[in-house]
Motif scaffolding. Sequence first.
Motif, short mmCIF file in Angstrom:
data_model
loop_
_atom_site.label_atom_id
_atom_site.label_comp_id
_atom_site.label_asym_id
_atom_site.label_seq_id
_atom_site.Cartn_x
_atom_site.Cartn_y
_atom_site.Cartn_z
N LYS A 112 -14.36 8.77 0.75
CA LYS A 112 -13.60 8.82 -0.50
C LYS A 112 -12.87 10.15 -0.67
O LYS A 112 -11.83 10.22 -1.29
CB LYS A 112 -14.52 8.58 -1.70
CG LYS A 112 -15.02 7.17 -1.80
CD LYS A 112 -13.87 6.23 -2.06
CE LYS A 112 -14.37 4.80 -2.21
NZ LYS A 112 -13.29 3.85 -2.17
N VAL A 155 -1.94 -0.27 -8.16
CA VAL A 155 -2.91 0.70 -8.65
C VAL A 155 -2.25 2.08 -8.75
O VAL A 155 -2.40 2.78 -9.75
CB VAL A 155 -4.16 0.76 -7.74
CG1 VAL A 155 -5.08 1.89 -8.15
CG2 VAL A 155 -4.88 -0.58 -7.76
N ALA A 156 -1.48 2.43 -7.75
CA ALA A 156 -0.79 3.73 -7.76
C ALA A 156 0.20 3.80 -8.93
O ALA A 156 0.31 4.82 -9.60
CB ALA A 156 -0.06 3.95 -6.44
N VAL A 188 -1.79 4.30 -12.22
CA VAL A 188 -2.27 5.68 -12.34
C VAL A 188 -1.12 6.61 -12.73
O VAL A 188 -1.27 7.45 -13.61
CB VAL A 188 -2.95 6.15 -11.02
CG1 VAL A 188 -3.22 7.64 -11.04
CG2 VAL A 188 -4.22 5.36 -10.78
N TRP A 211 0.83 -1.21 0.00
CA TRP A 211 0.00 0.00 0.00
C TRP A 211 0.87 1.25 0.00
O TRP A 211 1.91 1.29 0.65
CB TRP A 211 -0.89 0.03 1.24
CG TRP A 211 -2.00 -0.95 1.22
CD1 TRP A 211 -1.97 -2.24 1.67
CD2 TRP A 211 -3.31 -0.73 0.71
NE1 TRP A 211 -3.19 -2.83 1.47
CE2 TRP A 211 -4.03 -1.94 0.88
CE3 TRP A 211 -3.95 0.35 0.13
CZ2 TRP A 211 -5.36 -2.08 0.51
CZ3 TRP A 211 -5.27 0.21 -0.25
CH2 TRP A 211 -5.96 -0.99 -0.06
N ARG A 224 -3.67 3.99 -1.58
CA ARG A 224 -3.79 3.18 -2.79
C ARG A 224 -2.91 1.95 -2.69
O ARG A 224 -1.83 2.01 -2.13
CB ARG A 224 -3.34 3.97 -4.01
CG ARG A 224 -4.22 5.14 -4.38
CD ARG A 224 -4.15 5.40 -5.84
NE ARG A 224 -4.81 6.49 -6.46
CZ ARG A 224 -5.72 7.31 -6.02
NH1 ARG A 224 -6.10 7.20 -4.81
NH2 ARG A 224 -6.25 8.26 -6.73
N ARG A 225 -3.38 0.87 -3.30
CA ARG A 225 -2.51 -0.30 -3.45
C ARG A 225 -1.38 0.10 -4.39
O ARG A 225 -1.58 0.86 -5.33
CB ARG A 225 -3.28 -1.48 -4.04
CG ARG A 225 -4.18 -2.14 -3.03
CD ARG A 225 -4.44 -3.59 -3.44
NE ARG A 225 -5.23 -4.25 -2.43
CZ ARG A 225 -4.71 -4.90 -1.38
NH1 ARG A 225 -3.40 -4.97 -1.24
NH2 ARG A 225 -5.48 -5.48 -0.49
N ARG A 226 -0.20 -0.39 -4.16
CA ARG A 226 0.97 0.03 -4.95
C ARG A 226 0.80 -0.23 -6.44
O ARG A 226 1.16 0.61 -7.25
CB ARG A 226 2.23 -0.62 -4.42
CG ARG A 226 2.59 -0.09 -3.05
CD ARG A 226 4.06 -0.13 -2.82
NE ARG A 226 4.36 0.31 -1.46
CZ ARG A 226 4.72 1.54 -1.15
NH1 ARG A 226 4.84 2.46 -2.07
NH2 ARG A 226 4.98 1.87 0.10
N ALA A 265 -10.27 1.67 1.85
CA ALA A 265 -10.30 1.93 0.40
C ALA A 265 -11.63 1.51 -0.22
O ALA A 265 -12.08 2.13 -1.19
CB ALA A 265 -9.15 1.21 -0.28
#
Length: 130
Positions: A108, A120-121, A124, A53, A116-118, A100
């Motif tokens: 939110k 996902v980060a 993005v 995370w 954020r999960r790594r 999350a």
Amino acid sequence: LIVARPQAQSLTELASVSEELGMDAVIIVTNPEEPVVDFTPAFHLEENPHPQWRGGILYHTYGGGWVLGTASNSGEPVDQGRTNTRPSLELIDAAFSKIADDSNWFSKKGAAAALRRREVAAAVAASTAS
């Protein structure tokens, strides 16, 4: 005795020094590279306390509990939970997942927005870089 940023080998040597000095001495270890076993932490502040995370903090002071937190939408830390012992990675993962996955609009915009999960980060960041 104050030891700053010791490596694993130094901690092994420090254990024998501690035994030799006994209870008449205070040993302060600051910012060890790895967790120190058989020592009582007086203060702990760790950002990104889970390897999967990005975000969150883990905080502890001697005599108190362990606090898992996240940032609010204004950047201030928000207490998300407390335990008497250091939370396991499994417990931190479960707590961050719950934060999350919270569908509350206010959540939110606050805690979950900065967590954020790594993977996902990373996705993005890659999509905004191109």
